[in-house]
Motif scaffolding. Structure first.
Motif, PDB file in Angstrom:
ATOM      1  N   GLY A 109       0.836  -1.191   0.000  1.00 38.45           N
ATOM      2  CA  GLY A 109       0.000   0.000   0.000  1.00 38.45           C
ATOM      3  C   GLY A 109       0.868   1.238   0.000  1.00 38.45           C
ATOM      4  O   GLY A 109       1.987   1.226  -0.493  1.00 38.45           O
ATOM      5  N   GLY A 110       0.342   2.314   0.562  1.00 37.37           N
ATOM      6  CA  GLY A 110       1.090   3.559   0.602  1.00 37.37           C
ATOM      7  C   GLY A 110       0.502   4.599  -0.336  1.00 37.37           C
ATOM      8  O   GLY A 110      -0.643   4.508  -0.773  1.00 37.37           O
ATOM      9  N   GLU A 111       1.302   5.600  -0.669  1.00 36.21           N
ATOM     10  CA  GLU A 111       0.815   6.743  -1.419  1.00 36.21           C
ATOM     11  C   GLU A 111       0.301   6.377  -2.808  1.00 36.21           C
ATOM     12  O   GLU A 111      -0.577   7.035  -3.356  1.00 36.21           O
ATOM     13  N   ALA A 112       0.862   5.337  -3.417  1.00 33.35           N
ATOM     14  CA  ALA A 112       0.484   4.999  -4.788  1.00 33.35           C
ATOM     15  C   ALA A 112      -0.858   4.286  -4.869  1.00 33.35           C
ATOM     16  O   ALA A 112      -1.394   4.103  -5.960  1.00 33.35           O
ATOM     17  N   PHE A 113      -1.419   3.872  -3.747  1.00 36.19           N
ATOM     18  CA  PHE A 113      -2.688   3.160  -3.743  1.00 36.19           C
ATOM     19  C   PHE A 113      -3.674   3.986  -2.920  1.00 36.19           C
ATOM     20  O   PHE A 113      -3.601   4.025  -1.695  1.00 36.19           O
ATOM     21  N   GLU A 114      -4.588   4.626  -3.594  1.00 41.05           N
ATOM     22  CA  GLU A 114      -5.342   5.708  -2.987  1.00 41.05           C
ATOM     23  C   GLU A 114      -6.394   5.276  -1.977  1.00 41.05           C
ATOM     24  O   GLU A 114      -6.730   6.013  -1.072  1.00 41.05           O
ATOM     25  N   ALA A 115      -6.957   4.086  -2.136  1.00 37.63           N
ATOM     26  CA  ALA A 115      -8.128   3.739  -1.328  1.00 37.63           C
ATOM     27  C   ALA A 115      -7.791   3.169   0.029  1.00 37.63           C
ATOM     28  O   ALA A 115      -8.604   3.225   0.946  1.00 37.63           O
ATOM     29  N   GLU A 116      -6.589   2.599   0.186  1.00 34.75           N
ATOM     30  CA  GLU A 116      -6.348   1.692   1.295  1.00 34.75           C
ATOM     31  C   GLU A 116      -6.462   2.316   2.681  1.00 34.75           C
ATOM     32  O   GLU A 116      -7.297   1.910   3.480  1.00 34.75           O
ATOM     33  N   ASP A 117      -5.595   3.275   2.973  1.00 32.83           N
ATOM     34  CA  ASP A 117      -5.440   3.678   4.362  1.00 32.83           C
ATOM     35  C   ASP A 117      -6.735   4.150   5.014  1.00 32.83           C
ATOM     36  O   ASP A 117      -7.123   3.659   6.065  1.00 32.83           O
ATOM     37  N   GLY A 148      12.522  -4.741  -2.607  1.00 33.97           N
ATOM     38  CA  GLY A 148      12.693  -4.176  -1.275  1.00 33.97           C
ATOM     39  C   GLY A 148      11.724  -4.746  -0.267  1.00 33.97           C
ATOM     40  O   GLY A 148      10.725  -5.376  -0.616  1.00 33.97           O
ATOM     41  N   VAL A 149      12.015  -4.520   1.008  1.00 32.20           N
ATOM     42  CA  VAL A 149      11.167  -4.982   2.095  1.00 32.20           C
ATOM     43  C   VAL A 149      10.999  -3.836   3.085  1.00 32.20           C
ATOM     44  O   VAL A 149      11.954  -3.096   3.369  1.00 32.20           O
ATOM     45  N   ALA A 150       9.777  -3.669   3.593  1.00 22.39           N
ATOM     46  CA  ALA A 150       9.527  -2.615   4.578  1.00 22.39           C
ATOM     47  C   ALA A 150      10.243  -2.958   5.884  1.00 22.39           C
ATOM     48  O   ALA A 150      10.225  -4.113   6.321  1.00 22.39           O
ATOM     49  N   PRO A 151      10.875  -1.981   6.527  1.00 17.67           N
ATOM     50  CA  PRO A 151      11.656  -2.268   7.737  1.00 17.67           C
ATOM     51  C   PRO A 151      10.811  -2.501   8.978  1.00 17.67           C
ATOM     52  O   PRO A 151      11.304  -3.035   9.963  1.00 17.67           O
ATOM     53  N   GLY A 152       9.548  -2.083   8.960  1.00 19.49           N
ATOM     54  CA  GLY A 152       8.713  -2.260  10.137  1.00 19.49           C
ATOM     55  C   GLY A 152       7.329  -1.691   9.889  1.00 19.49           C
ATOM     56  O   GLY A 152       7.051  -1.120   8.832  1.00 19.49           O
ATOM     57  N   PRO A 153       6.402  -1.846  10.844  1.00 18.87           N
ATOM     58  CA  PRO A 153       5.036  -1.350  10.662  1.00 18.87           C
ATOM     59  C   PRO A 153       4.980   0.167  10.563  1.00 18.87           C
ATOM     60  O   PRO A 153       5.834   0.874  11.098  1.00 18.87           O
ATOM     61  N   GLU A 154       3.966   0.639   9.828  1.00 20.23           N
ATOM     62  CA  GLU A 154       3.687   2.066   9.656  1.00 20.23           C
ATOM     63  C   GLU A 154       4.823   2.796   8.936  1.00 20.23           C
ATOM     64  O   GLU A 154       4.932   4.016   9.040  1.00 20.23           O
ATOM     65  N   GLN A 155       5.647   2.090   8.207  1.00 19.78           N
ATOM     66  CA  GLN A 155       6.719   2.707   7.434  1.00 19.78           C
ATOM     67  C   GLN A 155       6.531   2.363   5.964  1.00 19.78           C
ATOM     68  O   GLN A 155       6.814   1.247   5.536  1.00 19.78           O
ATOM     69  N   ALA A 156       6.029   3.325   5.185  1.00 17.72           N
ATOM     70  CA  ALA A 156       5.799   3.101   3.751  1.00 17.72           C
ATOM     71  C   ALA A 156       7.075   3.388   2.979  1.00 17.72           C
ATOM     72  O   ALA A 156       7.131   4.253   2.102  1.00 17.72           O
ATOM     73  N   ARG A 157       8.129   2.684   3.337  1.00 23.13           N
ATOM     74  CA  ARG A 157       9.427   2.802   2.678  1.00 23.13           C
ATOM     75  C   ARG A 157      10.076   1.430   2.683  1.00 23.13           C
ATOM     76  O   ARG A 157       9.689   0.555   3.459  1.00 23.13           O
ATOM     77  N   TYR A 158      11.075   1.245   1.824  1.00 28.44           N
ATOM     78  CA  TYR A 158      11.586  -0.095   1.598  1.00 28.44           C
ATOM     79  C   TYR A 158      13.112  -0.118   1.544  1.00 28.44           C
ATOM     80  O   TYR A 158      13.733   0.698   0.857  1.00 28.44           O
ATOM     81  N   VAL A 159      13.687  -1.059   2.276  1.00 27.96           N
ATOM     82  CA  VAL A 159      15.117  -1.322   2.190  1.00 27.96           C
ATOM     83  C   VAL A 159      15.352  -2.159   0.942  1.00 27.96           C
ATOM     84  O   VAL A 159      14.774  -3.238   0.797  1.00 27.96           O
ATOM     85  N   MET A 160      16.186  -1.666   0.031  1.00 24.58           N
ATOM     86  CA  MET A 160      16.458  -2.404  -1.194  1.00 24.58           C
ATOM     87  C   MET A 160      17.283  -3.649  -0.878  1.00 24.58           C
ATOM     88  O   MET A 160      18.280  -3.581  -0.156  1.00 24.58           O
ATOM     89  N   LEU A 161      16.864  -4.784  -1.392  1.00 26.33           N
ATOM     90  CA  LEU A 161      17.506  -6.058  -1.107  1.00 26.33           C
ATOM     91  C   LEU A 161      18.773  -6.199  -1.944  1.00 26.33           C
ATOM     92  O   LEU A 161      18.698  -6.334  -3.173  1.00 26.33           O
TER      93      LEU A 161
END
Length: 560
Positions: free
Chosen positions: A285-293, A318-331
């Motif tokens: 989810g996150g900013e690119a998916f408008e309906a979710e949050d 990538g993988v999110a580092p934890g909850p409520e963080q809409a960002r991703y650590v590149m693998l």
């Protein structure tokens, strides 16, 4: 980003500290292992020994550039793009106007499978209980096919290779996947009602959880009735083994009474009330998916949301580092990464890329990947924002997909596809469209597109005369026909749209026909005026009260 602030496993934390060297090692291995492929011989991989050699020899490519090579693979030719064993061909969405078929190899799956589920696995281990997977997509774990969906081959690999266990999931193997997108939701709700000890709610996209709760809200009485009578309606198209599993699942009358009381008291925060130990909701989810949050959090209450992973058919990145963080650590191990600064100056088409360690926080980039599935210097079409580093590995925020139009349920409909569909619809119904925009009606169940067209009075009359039916003059009838034609045109342009419509994960679109002055006022009310502030024809999420107001105006039931 500090190590102690992440939920990542020690193995990934360790490789992130060596991300720069791993990136270079990835390129060396790709060039060496694939030197004897048709693509490797064409670009003389055997003579390339550095990043500079590679950049100089191989140009930036996109899907259209790689398509002739991919078509050779589809015809059965071996060692075209990759020497690694191919697990299958993935069908992608075709946002550039053509459905993509992209290879995925076992080597690629092996390199990121151990990291991509890490946080969810850890959260489940700490919380105990059961995981409830609510997706309704179709997965054949053992079935050999000519092409697969990404989620299908991904979960097939995870379960068959021990990264996930069926015993962890409420309902077990028999209720986990289904062939009918809406009917499988009946089974998911049944399982959720029966199992009190749900600690993780999981899906591919967060939107899938909205569909799950909307289905629950509409059909909870029917499901509870079936559970009490030990009877599943004939209209519910589930496999016999799934029905048998549901009917054999033990559930007390006390639990059913508790569920009934929870549903009767409303669906705000229903998840936390049905499952008191629920610790996590996970999905893309996150900013690119408008309906979710906004929509989903109404059902979830205070339950934390984990934004899962940054994935595409080309690569799991990538993988999110934890909850409520809409960002991703590149693998680091997933690919050889380059980044193209974005946007480039008008008229400029530079091929000068940066390596991961050269990214600057806050700036935008387009990822360029060379993957272990046979794609080389492939422009992703995504735009990400650099948010810092974990060790030497970039942490990014997904900003947009270039040329993306709408993404209600994961269909990723592009401007290119939407414009062709509107043109096709306009020609077939003889209704000249002066301008239009398409938005998302997230409050409908399931969510659907809302298309608003600017047409003149005379143009409406022309279409009425050509049809010749008496009811044609009624705005409601004309708008329904326009929406039906648009639905067919969108399905013709986008297989993913068509598939999600058949699965009933997307509702039928709705249409409004407004006069030019009304259309301008509609855009102004949504804040879509002002030149570059409005994306091409994209209205975003349209509030229910705004849509219904202009529906009344269009139908002539009340004056503006």
């Amino acid at each position: 980003m500090k190590r102690e602030n992440t939920g990542l496993d020690e193995g990934l934390l360790e490789v992130c500290t060596r991300a720069g060297q791993i990136n270079r090692d990835n390129l060396v291995r790709l060039l060496s292992d694939n030197a004897d492929t048709a693509f490797g011989r064409f670009y003389d991989f055997a003579s390339l020994h550095s990043v500079e050699d590679y950049r100089r020899s191989v140009p930036l490519l996109d899907y259209a550039s790689l398509q002739p090579w991919l078509e050779r693979m589809e015809r059965g030719e071996e060692k075209v793009l990759t020497a690694y064993p191919v697990a299958g061909m993935l069908r992608s969405s075709g946002t550039e106007g053509k459905v993509k078929r992209i290879p995925i190899t076992f080597t690629a799956l092996e390199r990121y499978a151990d990291h991509i589920e890490w946080y969810k696995n850890r959260a489940h281990k700490e919380a105990g209980g059961k995981r409830l997977f609510v997706n309704g997509f179709r997965v054949g774990l053992m079935e050999e096919k000519e092409e697969y969906l990404l989620s299908e081959i991904y979960y097939r690999y995870l379960f068959c290779n021990g990264y996930l266990s069926f015993e962890e999931f409420a309902g077990g193997k028999e209720t986990l996947f289904g062939q009918n997108g809406r009917d499988i939701l009946y089974a998911k709700v049944w399982v959720g009602f029966a199992q009190e000890d749900i600690t993780a709610l999981e899906s591919i996209f967060l939107y899938d959880q909205i569909l799950f709760f909307q289905y629950m809200q509409k059909h909870w009485r029917s499901v509870l009735k079936g559970m009490r009578r030990k009877q599943i309606p004939e209209r519910i198209g589930l496999p016999q083994e799934t029905k048998r599993k549901l009917l054999e699942t033990p559930v007390s009358e006390e639990r059913l009474a508790y569920v009934e009381a929870a549903c009767r008291s409303g669906f705000d925060g229903i998840a936390a009330r049905l499952w008191p130990r629920l610790a996590l909701s996970s999905g893309i989810g996150g900013e690119a998916f408008e309906a979710e949050d906004g929509s989903l959090r109404g059902f979830l209450g205070k339950t934390s949301v984990y934004y899962f992973a940054y994935v595409a058919s080309e690569c799991h990145m990538g993988v999110a580092p934890g909850p409520e963080q809409a960002r991703y650590v590149m693998l680091p191990q997933s690919a050889f990464y380059e980044y193209l600064p974005w946007p480039q100056k008008e008229g400029e088409e530079s091929e000068k890329t940066l390596l991961p360690g050269q990214l600057e926080k806050g700036k935008l980039y387009e990822p360029v990947l060379s993957t272990f599935s046979g794609l080389y210097r492939c422009r992703m079409g995504d735009v990400v924002r650099s948010a810092g580093f974990l060790g030497e590995s970039p942490v990014v925020e997904f900003v947009l997909r270039k040329n993306l139009f709408l993404n209600v349920a994961g269909e990723k409909l592009s401007v290119f596809q939407a414009e062709r569909a509107v043109l096709q619809m306009s020609r077939r119904c003889g209704l000249p469209v002066r301008s239009y925009c398409v938005g998302q009606l997230a409050w409908e169940s399931p969510a659907c597109y809302g298309a608003v067209f600017a047409v003149g009075r005379q143009e409406r009359k022309t279409e009425e005369a050509e049809d010749g039916r008496q009811e044609q003059g009624k705005p409601e009838a004309q708008e329904k026909r326009t929406a039906a034609r648009l639905d067919r045109a969108l399905a013709a342009q986008s297989p993913d749209y068509e598939d999600l419509r058949k699965l009933r994960c997307l509702g039928r679109p709705q249409a409004l026909l407004l006069e030019p002055e009304e259309y301008a006022a509609f855009l102004e009310e949504l804040g879509l005026t002002g030149g570059h502030g409005k994306p091409r024809h994209a209205a975003g999420a349209i509030p229910e009260e705004v849509w219904k107001k202009w529906k009344d105006i269009s139908s002539g039931r009340r004056k503006q």
